[in-house]
Design a protein around this motif. Structure first.
Motif, PDB file in Angstrom:
ATOM      1  N   ARG A 218       7.611 -87.219  86.723  1.00  0.00           N
ATOM      2  CA  ARG A 218       8.259 -86.340  85.696  1.00  0.00           C
ATOM      3  C   ARG A 218       8.067 -87.614  84.717  1.00  0.00           C
ATOM      4  NH1 ARG A 218       8.337 -83.039  88.815  1.00  0.00           N
ATOM      5  NH2 ARG A 218       9.787 -81.111  88.592  1.00  0.00           N
ATOM      6  N   LYS A 219       8.629 -88.728  85.306  1.00  0.00           N
ATOM      7  CA  LYS A 219       8.426 -90.271  84.094  1.00  0.00           C
ATOM      8  C   LYS A 219       7.149 -90.352  83.611  1.00  0.00           C
ATOM      9  CE  LYS A 219      11.994 -92.727  86.342  1.00  0.00           C
ATOM     10  NZ  LYS A 219      12.563 -94.040  86.560  1.00  0.00           N
ATOM     11  N   LYS A 220       6.017 -90.182  84.440  1.00  0.00           N
ATOM     12  CA  LYS A 220       4.362 -90.079  83.882  1.00  0.00           C
ATOM     13  C   LYS A 220       4.271 -89.203  82.972  1.00  0.00           C
ATOM     14  CE  LYS A 220       2.648 -92.110  87.526  1.00  0.00           C
ATOM     15  NZ  LYS A 220       1.875 -91.798  88.805  1.00  0.00           N
ATOM     16  N   GLU A 221       4.964 -88.484  82.949  1.00  0.00           N
ATOM     17  CA  GLU A 221       4.494 -86.784  81.922  1.00  0.00           C
ATOM     18  C   GLU A 221       6.114 -87.524  80.890  1.00  0.00           C
ATOM     19  OE1 GLU A 221       4.509 -83.138  80.809  1.00  0.00           O
ATOM     20  OE2 GLU A 221       3.391 -84.151  82.140  1.00  0.00           O
ATOM     21  N   MET A 222       6.650 -87.923  80.646  1.00  0.00           N
ATOM     22  CA  MET A 222       7.526 -88.438  79.462  1.00  0.00           C
ATOM     23  C   MET A 222       6.570 -89.082  78.700  1.00  0.00           C
ATOM     24  SD  MET A 222      10.932 -88.793  81.056  1.00  0.00           S
ATOM     25  CE  MET A 222      12.133 -89.171  80.235  1.00  0.00           C
ATOM     26  N   GLU A 223       5.807 -90.298  79.774  1.00  0.00           N
ATOM     27  CA  GLU A 223       4.788 -90.683  78.579  1.00  0.00           C
ATOM     28  C   GLU A 223       3.563 -90.129  77.819  1.00  0.00           C
ATOM     29  OE1 GLU A 223       3.557 -93.656  81.348  1.00  0.00           O
ATOM     30  OE2 GLU A 223       5.797 -94.635  81.719  1.00  0.00           O
ATOM     31  N   ARG A 224       3.533 -89.536  78.350  1.00  0.00           N
ATOM     32  CA  ARG A 224       1.578 -88.734  77.979  1.00  0.00           C
ATOM     33  C   ARG A 224       2.493 -88.145  76.666  1.00  0.00           C
ATOM     34  NH1 ARG A 224       0.043 -84.057  77.925  1.00  0.00           N
ATOM     35  NH2 ARG A 224       1.165 -83.139  79.543  1.00  0.00           N
ATOM     36  N   LEU A 225       3.676 -87.676  76.636  1.00  0.00           N
ATOM     37  CA  LEU A 225       4.604 -86.682  76.076  1.00  0.00           C
ATOM     38  C   LEU A 225       4.803 -86.976  74.541  1.00  0.00           C
ATOM     39  CD1 LEU A 225       6.066 -83.572  77.681  1.00  0.00           C
ATOM     40  CD2 LEU A 225       4.061 -83.346  76.719  1.00  0.00           C
ATOM     41  N   ALA A 226       4.668 -88.549  74.651  1.00  0.00           N
ATOM     42  CA  ALA A 226       5.510 -89.158  73.596  1.00  0.00           C
ATOM     43  C   ALA A 226       4.642 -88.515  72.599  1.00  0.00           C
ATOM     44  CB  ALA A 226       4.548 -91.077  73.872  1.00  0.00           C
ATOM     45  N   PRO A 227       5.692 -88.069  71.281  1.00  0.00           N
ATOM     46  CA  PRO A 227       5.428 -88.206  70.072  1.00  0.00           C
ATOM     47  C   PRO A 227       4.714 -88.524  69.556  1.00  0.00           C
ATOM     48  CG  PRO A 227       8.142 -87.681  70.621  1.00  0.00           C
ATOM     49  CD  PRO A 227       7.607 -88.593  71.120  1.00  0.00           C
ATOM     50  N   GLN A 228       3.821 -88.342  68.075  1.00  0.00           N
ATOM     51  CA  GLN A 228       3.207 -88.970  67.605  1.00  0.00           C
ATOM     52  C   GLN A 228       3.744 -89.491  66.414  1.00  0.00           C
ATOM     53  OE1 GLN A 228      -0.494 -86.030  66.406  1.00  0.00           O
ATOM     54  NE2 GLN A 228      -1.022 -87.569  64.370  1.00  0.00           N
ATOM     55  N   GLU A 229       3.297 -90.516  66.260  1.00  0.00           N
ATOM     56  CA  GLU A 229       4.132 -91.472  64.930  1.00  0.00           C
ATOM     57  C   GLU A 229       3.609 -90.672  63.326  1.00  0.00           C
ATOM     58  OE1 GLU A 229       3.915 -95.832  62.915  1.00  0.00           O
ATOM     59  OE2 GLU A 229       3.074 -95.512  64.746  1.00  0.00           O
ATOM     60  N   LEU A 230       4.827 -90.350  63.163  1.00  0.00           N
ATOM     61  CA  LEU A 230       4.325 -89.937  61.638  1.00  0.00           C
ATOM     62  C   LEU A 230       5.031 -90.365  60.482  1.00  0.00           C
ATOM     63  CD1 LEU A 230       3.597 -86.782  60.715  1.00  0.00           C
ATOM     64  CD2 LEU A 230       5.782 -86.013  60.532  1.00  0.00           C
TER      65      LEU A 230
END
Length: 535
Positions: free
Chosen positions: A283-295
């Motif tokens: 789940r932690k790795k999945e959270m890193e992958r889902l980091a929101p795109q900087e806007l």
């Protein structure tokens, strides 16, 4: 083709654009857009070679580039038609060198050979028809044949600008770089320019605050935002739609990611100390992958322009009978009759110098008419936006103090809030009046009009210094205003959105038309203004 490779520019700690790489291709017409202060003119000067990038970035240009110069007084001692021909530097240099050789009483063999070479250059550059081409362009932008031999010093400043525009267009340049080419043009000349650019085959890059012009001319928009330049296909309205959709898509994706991350964080918090360590790590790795795109924050800012009236005027706002005015034996208008009802919005249109500002000044009593009467309703009070803001906004103050001088009982916080709506947030409200840009001065004058809450608004060329977002906000503010409006402008979108009556200065006199701009054009068709469905 113009190729920009890794170009950056900034001033002090402020970055305008960073490592920009972009191509501008022949056959396409690019509008260079962005709010006031975004760096449009700076980027254009980098393209022309007038200034250098901050870094080691490069710009590749074609051999012949037409550039709209901004110094209207640089050619005062030159003939008007010669100034245009100077736009082709290769041809003009060949003319000057040939003339110098021809003045010699005897020529060496080398000089004779050079004279032959120069004749070839002149022929290759269409030099034998140069004056005919220059004269055609001058006629198109409103300078008649009888003036072409005169010196530039004989022209008013706005017509000098027109000649510099003709200079940039002359000689079939491979690229055209035009910074605000419509600034001193009337509606007829703007349309001529649109037609000219439609037929142009090279690379066009143009800066303009005229939305209608950009929509009519451009095949692409190069927009300065997010510290870079993004090329969008289509005209200005297409760019705005693409830009909004792209941002909304990223924002929506980020919201979905945030929800998913919250669910994963809840799982990690519940089972971090338990027996599901492998699932927790997953789940932690999945959270890193889902980091929101900087806007990144967009630099587009739109003022909030809303005009209110403290007390409505009488129903019959203005009655004008047989009004006439002229100067030095020249009649500007005569026989004007006008019955204006509360809520009407009058657009005053026509070529430069025909009397639009003079008409406004007669109506508000700044100058007397030669003939006729002007009667306002007893409750008539107005706010006036002059064409030249320098007489209104004197140096030696701040934006905040200047506006507070017109405060009656609104209070300090109200004035600060009003300045915030007009993009003077925080310390911007403390900016010295002498340091204000044209756009800032325009917004400050409009803030005063908003605060005064008069039932009549009178505006003389209010869009001259405004960016596209501000012009759009002004049009919306005027169209929703319940009172009466007079506006002198060349901005066709503003006229179409706001006007319910047209006062049009034409070659056949002043036309008083009760209706919208589109209705006016249908009732008074002008062949040169109706082609290609642009009007």
């Amino acid at each position: 083709m113009i190729i920009v490779n890794e170009v950056s520019k900034g001033y002090g700690s402020r970055t305008l654009f960073d490592n920009v790489s972009v191509k501008f291709s022949p056959g396409y017409r690019y509008g260079l857009t962005g709010p006031n202060g975004a760096g449009k003119s700076t980027f254009m000067k980098i393209l022309t070679g007038e200034i250098e990038p901050t870094n080691s970035g490069t710009v590749s240009r074609p051999r012949k580039v037409g550039v709209l110069k901004q110094n209207q007084f640089a050619y005062d001692n030159e003939r008007i038609i010669d100034t245009v021909v100077m736009g082709n530097e290769i041809l003009w240099s060949a003319f000057k060198e040939r003339d110098a050789l021809c003045e010699l009483s005897e020529l060496t063999e080398e000089q004779m050979n050079r004279l032959g070479e120069l004749e070839v250059i002149i022929a290759d550059e269409n030099g034998y028809s140069a004056e005919m081409e220059a004269a055609e362009i001058l006629r198109g932008i409103g300078i008649p044949d009888e003036e072409h031999e005169n010196l530039m010093s004989t022209l008013a400043t706005d017509y000098k600008f027109r000649v510099l525009l003709a200079q940039a267009l002359f000689g079939e340049p491979d690229a055209l770089l035009l910074d605000e080419p419509t600034n001193h043009l009337d509606l007829e000349s703007i349309h001529w320019l649109e037609d000219f650019l439609w037929e142009y085959k090279g690379v066009l890059i143009v800066i303009s605050h005229d939305r209608h012009f950009l929509n009519s001319v451009c095949t692409h928009i190069a927009d300065i935002d997010y510290d870079t330049i993004i090329n969008y296909p289509g005209n200005y309205d297409d760019m705005v739609e693409h830009k909004m959709q792209a941002r909304q898509s990223i924002e929506s994706a980020n919201r979905d990611k945030a929800k998913k991350i919250a669910q994963l964080q809840d799982f990690v918090a519940r089972f971090a100390a338990g027996q599901r360590s492998s699932q927790v790590q997953s789940r932690k790795k999945e959270m890193e992958r889902l980091a929101p795109q900087e806007l990144k924050r967009s630099n587009i800012q739109r003022p909030f322009i809303r005009f209110e009236q403290e007390k409505p005027s009488g129903r019959e706002v203005l009655v004008v009978r047989d009004l006439a005015k002229g100067f030095d034996g020249r009649t500007l208008f005569k026989g004007l009759n006008l019955d204006l009802i509360r809520g009407e919005k009058v657009a005053i249109v026509g070529s430069n110098g025909v009397g639009k500002t003079t008409l406004l000044r007669c109506l508000i009593g700044e100058i007397p008419p030669d003939e006729g009467t002007i009667k306002w309703t007893d409750q008539a009070t107005w706010s006036y936006y002059p064409q030249d803001y320098h007489d209104e906004i004197k140096p030696g103050s701040t934006a905040l103090d200047w506006l507070m001088a017109y405060m009656v009982d609104e209070g300090h916080q109200y004035v600060r809030g009003l300045l915030g709506k007009m993009l003077f947030s925080g310390d911007e409200s403390l900016k010295a009046t002498e340091a204000l840009s044209g756009g800032e001065a325009a917004r400050l004058l409009m803030a005063r009009m908003m605060m005064q809450k008069n039932p009549i608004l009178i505006l003389d060329e209010p869009t001259n210094h405004l960016d596209l977002e501000s012009v759009s906000a002004l049009a919306e503010g005027l169209s929703t205003f319940p009172g009466t409006v007079f506006v002198v402008t060349h901005d066709r979108d503003l006229i179409s959105q706001v006007a319910t009556r047209i006062l049009s200065f034409t070659k056949n006199g002043l036309i008083n038309f009760n209706g919208t701009y589109d209705e006016y054009l249908e009732a008074h068709p002008q062949k040169e203004l109706a082609k290609k469905g642009k009007w």
